[in-house]
Design a protein around this motif. Sequence first.
Motif, PDB file in Angstrom:
ATOM      1  N   PHE A  51       0.815  -1.206   0.000  1.00 16.13           N
ATOM      2  CA  PHE A  51       0.000   0.000   0.000  1.00 16.13           C
ATOM      3  C   PHE A  51       0.855   1.266   0.000  1.00 16.13           C
ATOM      4  O   PHE A  51       1.950   1.277   0.549  1.00 16.13           O
ATOM      5  CB  PHE A  51      -0.926   0.019   1.221  1.00 16.13           C
ATOM      6  CG  PHE A  51      -1.987  -1.047   1.199  1.00 16.13           C
ATOM      7  CD1 PHE A  51      -3.199  -0.825   0.555  1.00 16.13           C
ATOM      8  CD2 PHE A  51      -1.779  -2.274   1.814  1.00 16.13           C
ATOM      9  CE1 PHE A  51      -4.171  -1.806   0.532  1.00 16.13           C
ATOM     10  CE2 PHE A  51      -2.751  -3.261   1.797  1.00 16.13           C
ATOM     11  CZ  PHE A  51      -3.960  -3.030   1.150  1.00 16.13           C
ATOM     12  N   GLN A  52       0.322   2.314  -0.602  1.00 12.97           N
ATOM     13  CA  GLN A  52       1.008   3.594  -0.661  1.00 12.97           C
ATOM     14  C   GLN A  52       0.483   4.544   0.414  1.00 12.97           C
ATOM     15  O   GLN A  52      -0.663   4.414   0.853  1.00 12.97           O
ATOM     16  CB  GLN A  52       0.809   4.240  -2.044  1.00 12.97           C
ATOM     17  CG  GLN A  52       1.408   3.449  -3.189  1.00 12.97           C
ATOM     18  CD  GLN A  52       2.908   3.319  -3.066  1.00 12.97           C
ATOM     19  OE1 GLN A  52       3.598   4.286  -2.746  1.00 12.97           O
ATOM     20  NE2 GLN A  52       3.430   2.125  -3.320  1.00 12.97           N
ATOM     21  N   GLU A  54      -3.297   5.721   0.861  1.00 12.02           N
ATOM     22  CA  GLU A  54      -4.188   4.768   0.189  1.00 12.02           C
ATOM     23  C   GLU A  54      -5.163   4.147   1.178  1.00 12.02           C
ATOM     24  O   GLU A  54      -4.807   3.820   2.312  1.00 12.02           O
ATOM     25  CB  GLU A  54      -3.368   3.666  -0.484  1.00 12.02           C
ATOM     26  CG  GLU A  54      -4.216   2.672  -1.288  1.00 12.02           C
ATOM     27  CD  GLU A  54      -3.372   1.638  -2.016  1.00 12.02           C
ATOM     28  OE1 GLU A  54      -3.951   0.673  -2.564  1.00 12.02           O
ATOM     29  OE2 GLU A  54      -2.134   1.785  -2.021  1.00 12.02           O
ATOM     30  N   ARG A  55      -6.385   3.964   0.745  1.00 10.79           N
ATOM     31  CA  ARG A  55      -7.406   3.353   1.594  1.00 10.79           C
ATOM     32  C   ARG A  55      -7.118   1.871   1.781  1.00 10.79           C
ATOM     33  O   ARG A  55      -6.698   1.181   0.849  1.00 10.79           O
ATOM     34  CB  ARG A  55      -8.792   3.535   0.971  1.00 10.79           C
ATOM     35  CG  ARG A  55      -9.926   3.040   1.850  1.00 10.79           C
ATOM     36  CD  ARG A  55     -11.250   3.134   1.144  1.00 10.79           C
ATOM     37  NE  ARG A  55     -12.337   2.604   1.951  1.00 10.79           N
ATOM     38  CZ  ARG A  55     -13.534   2.254   1.489  1.00 10.79           C
ATOM     39  NH1 ARG A  55     -13.807   2.396   0.191  1.00 10.79           N
ATOM     40  NH2 ARG A  55     -14.458   1.782   2.292  1.00 10.79           N
ATOM     41  N   THR A  62      -6.781   4.390   6.302  1.00  8.62           N
ATOM     42  CA  THR A  62      -5.849   4.679   5.218  1.00  8.62           C
ATOM     43  C   THR A  62      -4.427   4.562   5.760  1.00  8.62           C
ATOM     44  O   THR A  62      -4.195   4.698   6.963  1.00  8.62           O
ATOM     45  CB  THR A  62      -6.044   6.093   4.638  1.00  8.62           C
ATOM     46  OG1 THR A  62      -5.774   7.054   5.661  1.00  8.62           O
ATOM     47  CG2 THR A  62      -7.457   6.285   4.134  1.00  8.62           C
TER      48      THR A  62
END
Length: 224
Positions: free
Chosen positions: A33-34, A37-38, A77
């Motif tokens: 994940f970034q 990001e959700r 997130t």
Amino acid sequence: MTELAGAYRVARSAAPVREQAVIQLRSLLAGRFQPGERVTEATVCELLGTSRTTVREALRQLETEGLIEIVPGKGPTVARVSESDVRDLYEIREVLESFAIMLFTERATADEKARLASAFGDLEKAHASGEATRVLEAKQAFYDVLFEGAHNNSISALSQRIYYQVARVRLASLSAERIQAGIGELRIVHEFMAAGSAREAQDAYAVHMRNAREAAVEAVKRFN
């Protein structure tokens, strides 16, 4: 998704499922994940192979660790990391890991010193492969031996928590030039440790941390 999920599945073992889920979710946040990001419960459930209840508990744990933010209207997130956050975290890393270097030099057994030498050899092989992910994995294995030989569980636990907070920017900061320079810096640190020169090793490690910190800050600027 099925192939990716297999890499993060929570195994059935003596450790509580929630504890395993937290560990695997930390790795997911660092590698998949970034920032910003959700993180949907359904996606995490599929990746980990656990219930929504377990995932919710794991997400709450990671929120307390600063890895997850609950954004109104968006839900969980991945927490963003600022330049200030990175500088703060690397300052703490330097203090903890420099102390671990001193303790290892004073307390490590002959077997632990041999294992550290072997771990550094593996790190050099990872560097030769040119794969940044492999280099990070080998560095973590090196630090694992370092913390074990320091014989201080608190340092290991605190450093592990910090590791996951900066892992998302560490990979982005590892250019080919930085990998080359970082290995050289750690080689000097290890040589001083092997010679029993704790103070010199700590001084060399301060240089390594300063350079790593600035590379991480530059990576955060690209993210933001």
